[in-house]
Design a protein around this motif. Structure first.
Motif, PDB file in Angstrom:
ATOM      1  N   PRO A  61       0.823  -1.215   0.000  1.00  0.00           N
ATOM      2  CA  PRO A  61       0.000   0.000   0.000  1.00  0.00           C
ATOM      3  C   PRO A  61       0.861   1.271   0.000  1.00  0.00           C
ATOM      4  O   PRO A  61       1.963   1.293   0.553  1.00  0.00           O
ATOM      5  CB  PRO A  61      -0.810  -0.092   1.292  1.00  0.00           C
ATOM      6  CG  PRO A  61      -0.732  -1.520   1.715  1.00  0.00           C
ATOM      7  CD  PRO A  61       0.568  -2.042   1.176  1.00  0.00           C
ATOM      8  N   ALA A  62       0.325   2.328  -0.591  1.00  0.00           N
ATOM      9  CA  ALA A  62       1.042   3.603  -0.682  1.00  0.00           C
ATOM     10  C   ALA A  62       1.410   4.144   0.693  1.00  0.00           C
ATOM     11  O   ALA A  62       2.433   4.815   0.833  1.00  0.00           O
ATOM     12  CB  ALA A  62       0.205   4.615  -1.449  1.00  0.00           C
ATOM     13  N   ARG A  63       0.591   3.865   1.713  1.00  0.00           N
ATOM     14  CA  ARG A  63       0.884   4.403   3.050  1.00  0.00           C
ATOM     15  C   ARG A  63       2.254   3.949   3.563  1.00  0.00           C
ATOM     16  O   ARG A  63       2.847   4.608   4.409  1.00  0.00           O
ATOM     17  CB  ARG A  63      -0.225   4.048   4.031  1.00  0.00           C
ATOM     18  CG  ARG A  63      -0.298   2.602   4.403  1.00  0.00           C
ATOM     19  CD  ARG A  63      -1.417   2.323   5.429  1.00  0.00           C
ATOM     20  NE  ARG A  63      -1.487   0.921   5.727  1.00  0.00           N
ATOM     21  CZ  ARG A  63      -2.200   0.035   5.055  1.00  0.00           C
ATOM     22  NH1 ARG A  63      -2.925   0.428   4.030  1.00  0.00           N
ATOM     23  NH2 ARG A  63      -2.186  -1.235   5.382  1.00  0.00           N
ATOM     24  N   PHE A  64       2.766   2.847   3.054  1.00  0.00           N
ATOM     25  CA  PHE A  64       4.097   2.383   3.441  1.00  0.00           C
ATOM     26  C   PHE A  64       5.167   3.423   3.092  1.00  0.00           C
ATOM     27  O   PHE A  64       6.192   3.516   3.758  1.00  0.00           O
ATOM     28  CB  PHE A  64       4.398   1.057   2.737  1.00  0.00           C
ATOM     29  CG  PHE A  64       5.761   0.500   3.041  1.00  0.00           C
ATOM     30  CD1 PHE A  64       6.002  -0.216   4.203  1.00  0.00           C
ATOM     31  CD2 PHE A  64       6.810   0.692   2.158  1.00  0.00           C
ATOM     32  CE1 PHE A  64       7.260  -0.721   4.476  1.00  0.00           C
ATOM     33  CE2 PHE A  64       8.069   0.191   2.430  1.00  0.00           C
ATOM     34  CZ  PHE A  64       8.294  -0.518   3.592  1.00  0.00           C
ATOM     35  N   TYR A  65       4.912   4.225   2.070  1.00  0.00           N
ATOM     36  CA  TYR A  65       5.884   5.211   1.586  1.00  0.00           C
ATOM     37  C   TYR A  65       5.635   6.618   2.127  1.00  0.00           C
ATOM     38  O   TYR A  65       6.347   7.548   1.766  1.00  0.00           O
ATOM     39  CB  TYR A  65       5.873   5.238   0.060  1.00  0.00           C
ATOM     40  CG  TYR A  65       6.227   3.898  -0.537  1.00  0.00           C
ATOM     41  CD1 TYR A  65       7.546   3.481  -0.597  1.00  0.00           C
ATOM     42  CD2 TYR A  65       5.244   3.045  -1.012  1.00  0.00           C
ATOM     43  CE1 TYR A  65       7.883   2.244  -1.118  1.00  0.00           C
ATOM     44  CE2 TYR A  65       5.571   1.804  -1.543  1.00  0.00           C
ATOM     45  CZ  TYR A  65       6.884   1.412  -1.589  1.00  0.00           C
ATOM     46  OH  TYR A  65       7.209   0.192  -2.101  1.00  0.00           O
ATOM     47  N   HIS A  66       4.646   6.795   2.996  1.00  0.00           N
ATOM     48  CA  HIS A  66       4.306   8.133   3.472  1.00  0.00           C
ATOM     49  C   HIS A  66       5.438   8.786   4.254  1.00  0.00           C
ATOM     50  O   HIS A  66       5.628   9.997   4.179  1.00  0.00           O
ATOM     51  CB  HIS A  66       3.026   8.108   4.290  1.00  0.00           C
ATOM     52  CG  HIS A  66       1.803   7.962   3.434  1.00  0.00           C
ATOM     53  ND1 HIS A  66       0.534   7.996   3.961  1.00  0.00           N
ATOM     54  CD2 HIS A  66       1.651   7.788   2.092  1.00  0.00           C
ATOM     55  CE1 HIS A  66      -0.342   7.859   2.985  1.00  0.00           C
ATOM     56  NE2 HIS A  66       0.312   7.712   1.848  1.00  0.00           N
ATOM     57  N   ARG A  67       6.188   8.021   4.993  1.00  0.00           N
ATOM     58  CA  ARG A  67       7.295   8.610   5.763  1.00  0.00           C
ATOM     59  C   ARG A  67       8.353   9.195   4.818  1.00  0.00           C
ATOM     60  O   ARG A  67       8.842  10.307   5.040  1.00  0.00           O
ATOM     61  CB  ARG A  67       7.907   7.555   6.666  1.00  0.00           C
ATOM     62  CG  ARG A  67       8.896   8.116   7.636  1.00  0.00           C
ATOM     63  CD  ARG A  67       9.286   7.066   8.643  1.00  0.00           C
ATOM     64  NE  ARG A  67      10.209   7.627   9.599  1.00  0.00           N
ATOM     65  CZ  ARG A  67      10.813   6.917  10.513  1.00  0.00           C
ATOM     66  NH1 ARG A  67      10.564   5.636  10.626  1.00  0.00           N
ATOM     67  NH2 ARG A  67      11.640   7.481  11.340  1.00  0.00           N
ATOM     68  N   LEU A  68       8.689   8.467   3.768  1.00  0.00           N
ATOM     69  CA  LEU A  68       9.633   8.982   2.774  1.00  0.00           C
ATOM     70  C   LEU A  68       9.043  10.223   2.097  1.00  0.00           C
ATOM     71  O   LEU A  68       9.745  11.215   1.889  1.00  0.00           O
ATOM     72  CB  LEU A  68       9.949   7.909   1.726  1.00  0.00           C
ATOM     73  CG  LEU A  68      10.771   8.369   0.518  1.00  0.00           C
ATOM     74  CD1 LEU A  68      12.134   8.904   0.943  1.00  0.00           C
ATOM     75  CD2 LEU A  68      10.911   7.230  -0.479  1.00  0.00           C
ATOM     76  N   ALA A  69       7.762  10.180   1.765  1.00  0.00           N
ATOM     77  CA  ALA A  69       7.105  11.321   1.119  1.00  0.00           C
ATOM     78  C   ALA A  69       7.167  12.560   2.009  1.00  0.00           C
ATOM     79  O   ALA A  69       7.436  13.668   1.534  1.00  0.00           O
ATOM     80  CB  ALA A  69       5.667  10.969   0.778  1.00  0.00           C
ATOM     81  N   ARG A  70       6.922  12.387   3.307  1.00  0.00           N
ATOM     82  CA  ARG A  70       6.998  13.522   4.235  1.00  0.00           C
ATOM     83  C   ARG A  70       8.408  14.099   4.279  1.00  0.00           C
ATOM     84  O   ARG A  70       8.599  15.314   4.293  1.00  0.00           O
ATOM     85  CB  ARG A  70       6.572  13.092   5.639  1.00  0.00           C
ATOM     86  CG  ARG A  70       5.096  12.956   5.808  1.00  0.00           C
ATOM     87  CD  ARG A  70       4.706  12.662   7.272  1.00  0.00           C
ATOM     88  NE  ARG A  70       3.381  12.095   7.281  1.00  0.00           N
ATOM     89  CZ  ARG A  70       3.107  10.797   7.341  1.00  0.00           C
ATOM     90  NH1 ARG A  70       4.081   9.908   7.475  1.00  0.00           N
ATOM     91  NH2 ARG A  70       1.862  10.377   7.307  1.00  0.00           N
ATOM     92  N   TYR A  71       9.394  13.237   4.309  1.00  0.00           N
ATOM     93  CA  TYR A  71      10.790  13.688   4.331  1.00  0.00           C
ATOM     94  C   TYR A  71      11.106  14.511   3.081  1.00  0.00           C
ATOM     95  O   TYR A  71      11.674  15.599   3.165  1.00  0.00           O
ATOM     96  CB  TYR A  71      11.738  12.489   4.445  1.00  0.00           C
ATOM     97  CG  TYR A  71      13.183  12.878   4.339  1.00  0.00           C
ATOM     98  CD1 TYR A  71      13.866  13.373   5.447  1.00  0.00           C
ATOM     99  CD2 TYR A  71      13.868  12.766   3.136  1.00  0.00           C
ATOM    100  CE1 TYR A  71      15.199  13.749   5.352  1.00  0.00           C
ATOM    101  CE2 TYR A  71      15.196  13.139   3.038  1.00  0.00           C
ATOM    102  CZ  TYR A  71      15.858  13.630   4.143  1.00  0.00           C
ATOM    103  OH  TYR A  71      17.174  14.020   4.043  1.00  0.00           O
ATOM    104  N   LEU A  72      10.740  13.985   1.906  1.00  0.00           N
ATOM    105  CA  LEU A  72      11.020  14.699   0.660  1.00  0.00           C
ATOM    106  C   LEU A  72      10.293  16.037   0.616  1.00  0.00           C
ATOM    107  O   LEU A  72      10.864  17.061   0.213  1.00  0.00           O
ATOM    108  CB  LEU A  72      10.631  13.837  -0.541  1.00  0.00           C
ATOM    109  CG  LEU A  72      11.459  12.565  -0.742  1.00  0.00           C
ATOM    110  CD1 LEU A  72      10.844  11.699  -1.836  1.00  0.00           C
ATOM    111  CD2 LEU A  72      12.902  12.911  -1.061  1.00  0.00           C
ATOM    112  N   ALA A  73       9.031  16.053   1.038  1.00  0.00           N
ATOM    113  CA  ALA A  73       8.261  17.305   1.040  1.00  0.00           C
ATOM    114  C   ALA A  73       8.852  18.316   2.022  1.00  0.00           C
ATOM    115  O   ALA A  73       8.891  19.512   1.741  1.00  0.00           O
ATOM    116  CB  ALA A  73       6.804  17.023   1.377  1.00  0.00           C
TER     117      ALA A  73
END
Length: 92
Positions: A61-73
């Motif tokens: 699921p995409a939620r697995f990548y949310h931590r990386l997404a927050r870091y990049l943002a």
């Protein structure tokens, strides 16, 4: 943790906690809704340095990548995460 490594969510200012998250939905060519989330830099008037799309793979699921997404943002990127059909918030 490996020597010299650090937790990408850690830090004295922890900008990742200030990232703006915007749930959204978009549709495939044949009308199947896909659940997605935009992660945007904390500041409303921020200059976006990069645009990144992160897709779940292999049934993850995409939620697995949310931590990386927050870091990049938190570091200037606009990030879109989404799951393929039938995965997480996506149906079909």
């Amino acid at each position: 943790m490996l020597q010299g490594a650090r937790d990408i969510g850690a830090g004295p200012d922890n900008r990742s906690a200030l990232v703006r998250e915007r749930p959204t939905t978009f549709f495939t060519g044949d009308g199947v809704p896909l659940g997605a989330t935009w992660f945007l830099p904390p500041e409303e008037d921020a200059v976006v340095l990069a645009a990144t799309v992160i897709t779940g793979g292999g049934g993850i699921p995409a939620r697995f990548y949310h931590r990386l997404a927050r870091y990049l943002a938190a570091h200037g990127a606009a990030v879109l995460t989404f799951g393929y059909r039938g995965i997480g918030a996506s149906r079909g």
